[in-house]
Scaffold this active site. Structure first.
Site, short mmCIF file in Angstrom:
data_model
loop_
_atom_site.label_atom_id
_atom_site.label_comp_id
_atom_site.label_asym_id
_atom_site.label_seq_id
_atom_site.Cartn_x
_atom_site.Cartn_y
_atom_site.Cartn_z
N LYS A 11 0.93 -1.25 0.03
CA LYS A 11 -0.10 -0.10 -0.20
C LYS A 11 0.95 1.10 0.02
O LYS A 11 1.99 1.11 0.52
CB LYS A 11 -0.84 -0.16 1.22
CG LYS A 11 -1.98 -1.31 1.17
CD LYS A 11 -2.98 -1.22 2.24
CE LYS A 11 -4.00 -2.42 2.06
NZ LYS A 11 -5.15 -2.32 2.99
N TYR A 51 -12.43 -2.05 -4.95
CA TYR A 51 -12.92 -2.22 -3.37
C TYR A 51 -14.46 -2.10 -3.30
O TYR A 51 -14.95 -1.85 -2.21
CB TYR A 51 -12.30 -1.17 -2.51
CG TYR A 51 -10.89 -1.41 -1.93
CD1 TYR A 51 -10.61 -2.56 -1.19
CD2 TYR A 51 -9.80 -0.70 -2.53
CE1 TYR A 51 -9.38 -2.61 -0.85
CE2 TYR A 51 -8.65 -0.69 -1.98
CZ TYR A 51 -8.17 -2.03 -1.40
OH TYR A 51 -7.18 -2.34 -0.92
N ARG A 104 2.44 -6.97 8.74
CA ARG A 104 1.78 -5.96 9.27
C ARG A 104 2.59 -5.46 10.85
O ARG A 104 2.78 -4.35 11.05
CB ARG A 104 0.33 -6.00 9.40
CG ARG A 104 -0.26 -5.98 8.10
CD ARG A 104 -1.70 -6.52 8.28
NE ARG A 104 -2.52 -6.37 6.87
CZ ARG A 104 -3.45 -6.87 6.56
NH1 ARG A 104 -4.07 -8.00 7.30
NH2 ARG A 104 -4.29 -6.54 5.41
N ASN A 114 -2.26 -0.42 6.49
CA ASN A 114 -1.76 -1.58 7.24
C ASN A 114 -0.88 -2.30 6.29
O ASN A 114 -0.70 -3.71 6.45
CB ASN A 114 -3.08 -2.62 7.46
CG ASN A 114 -3.84 -3.23 6.35
OD1 ASN A 114 -3.61 -2.43 5.16
ND2 ASN A 114 -4.94 -3.86 6.57
N HIS A 117 -2.08 -5.70 1.39
CA HIS A 117 -3.54 -6.29 1.25
C HIS A 117 -3.22 -7.87 0.90
O HIS A 117 -2.11 -7.93 0.21
CB HIS A 117 -4.45 -5.87 -0.10
CG HIS A 117 -5.33 -6.59 -0.63
ND1 HIS A 117 -6.64 -6.79 0.26
CD2 HIS A 117 -5.51 -7.52 -1.31
CE1 HIS A 117 -7.35 -7.53 -0.46
NE2 HIS A 117 -6.95 -8.22 -1.76
N GLU A 128 -9.01 -10.75 -8.22
CA GLU A 128 -7.96 -9.64 -7.89
C GLU A 128 -6.96 -9.75 -8.95
O GLU A 128 -6.40 -8.77 -9.34
CB GLU A 128 -7.56 -9.49 -6.54
CG GLU A 128 -8.90 -9.32 -5.56
CD GLU A 128 -8.62 -9.60 -4.12
OE1 GLU A 128 -9.40 -9.26 -3.38
OE2 GLU A 128 -7.32 -9.83 -3.97
P1 CMP Z 1 -7.58 -4.60 2.66
O1 CMP Z 1 -7.12 -6.07 2.95
O2 CMP Z 1 -6.89 -3.91 1.57
O3 CMP Z 1 -8.96 -4.74 2.61
C1 CMP Z 1 -9.94 -3.80 2.76
C2 CMP Z 1 -9.23 -2.74 3.58
O4 CMP Z 1 -10.10 -1.90 4.19
C3 CMP Z 1 -8.52 -3.32 4.67
O5 CMP Z 1 -7.23 -3.90 4.19
C4 CMP Z 1 -8.30 -2.03 5.62
O6 CMP Z 1 -7.15 -1.35 5.09
C5 CMP Z 1 -9.50 -1.11 5.37
N1 CMP Z 1 -10.22 -1.27 6.32
C6 CMP Z 1 -10.85 -2.62 6.96
N2 CMP Z 1 -11.46 -2.42 8.06
C7 CMP Z 1 -11.48 -0.98 8.22
C8 CMP Z 1 -11.89 -0.09 9.28
N3 CMP Z 1 -12.63 -0.54 10.35
N4 CMP Z 1 -11.66 1.16 9.15
C9 CMP Z 1 -10.88 1.57 8.29
N5 CMP Z 1 -10.13 0.76 7.19
C10 CMP Z 1 -10.64 -0.49 7.25
#
Ligand code: CMP
Length: 139
Positions: A11, A51, A104, A114, A117, A128
């Site tokens: 990311k 998304y 992470r 984070n 993904h 994906e």
């Molecule tokens: P990712 O695995 O990219 O898939 C969806 C993303 O949404 C996730 O990682 C997080 O970065 C984000 N995400 C999931 N839950 C939350 C949350 N409660 N608040 C903010 N971002 C979130």
């Protein structure tokens, strides 16, 4: 039967902080082979489409803004039981809950930023991977 590919995104924050190399090293040490990889800058429309499953969630707009804030690295990773093993390697979505030794835990700073993904199922890994890569870009 478990599939042998998963899909990952490094990311924007992790890329801008120079963590691409260290994260790829962990992926290598975890026994994954890189089947496809590139660096790119998502448009808002592309991030919204990628998304789309989260579009009713309160964090959707923030997530799209964040994922379009800088370049990302996308890759298809190959290994037996790839989806489950990669989720173990990256750790919990919330880095505060991620185990020691996970990607992470080492490189993420918040639930949104984070670091990486990882696909949550074989079906989504295939969707994906196809979203980002043409057949001729996959090895
Ligand atoms: P990712 O695995 O990219 O898939 C969806 C993303 O949404 C996730 O990682 C997080 O970065 C984000 N995400 C999931 N839950 C939350 C949350 N409660 N608040 C903010 N971002 C979130």
């Amino acid at each position: 039967m478990a599939g042998n590919i998963t899909f990952t995104i490094i990311k924007p924050t992790a890329v801008s902080k120079g963590y691409t190399g260290p994260i790829l090293n962990k992926i290598h040490e975890g026994g994954f082979a890189i089947s496809a990889m590139k660096m790119l800058f998502l448009t808002t429309g592309e991030a919204q489409r990628f998304y789309e499953v989260h579009k009713e969630r309160p964090f959707y707009n923030d997530l799209v803004s964040y994922m379009t804030s800088g370049p990302i690295v996308v890759a298809i990773l190959k290994k037996e039981n790839a989806v489950e093993d990669y989720r173990k390697l990256i750790g919990a979505t919330d880095p505060a809950k991620a185990e020691e030794g996970t990607i992470r835990k080492a490189f993420a700073e918040s639930v949104q930023a984070n670091a990486v993904h990882g696909s949550d199922s074989d079906e989504n890994a295939a969707i994906e991977a196809t979203f980002f890569f043409a057949d001729m870009e996959r090895f």
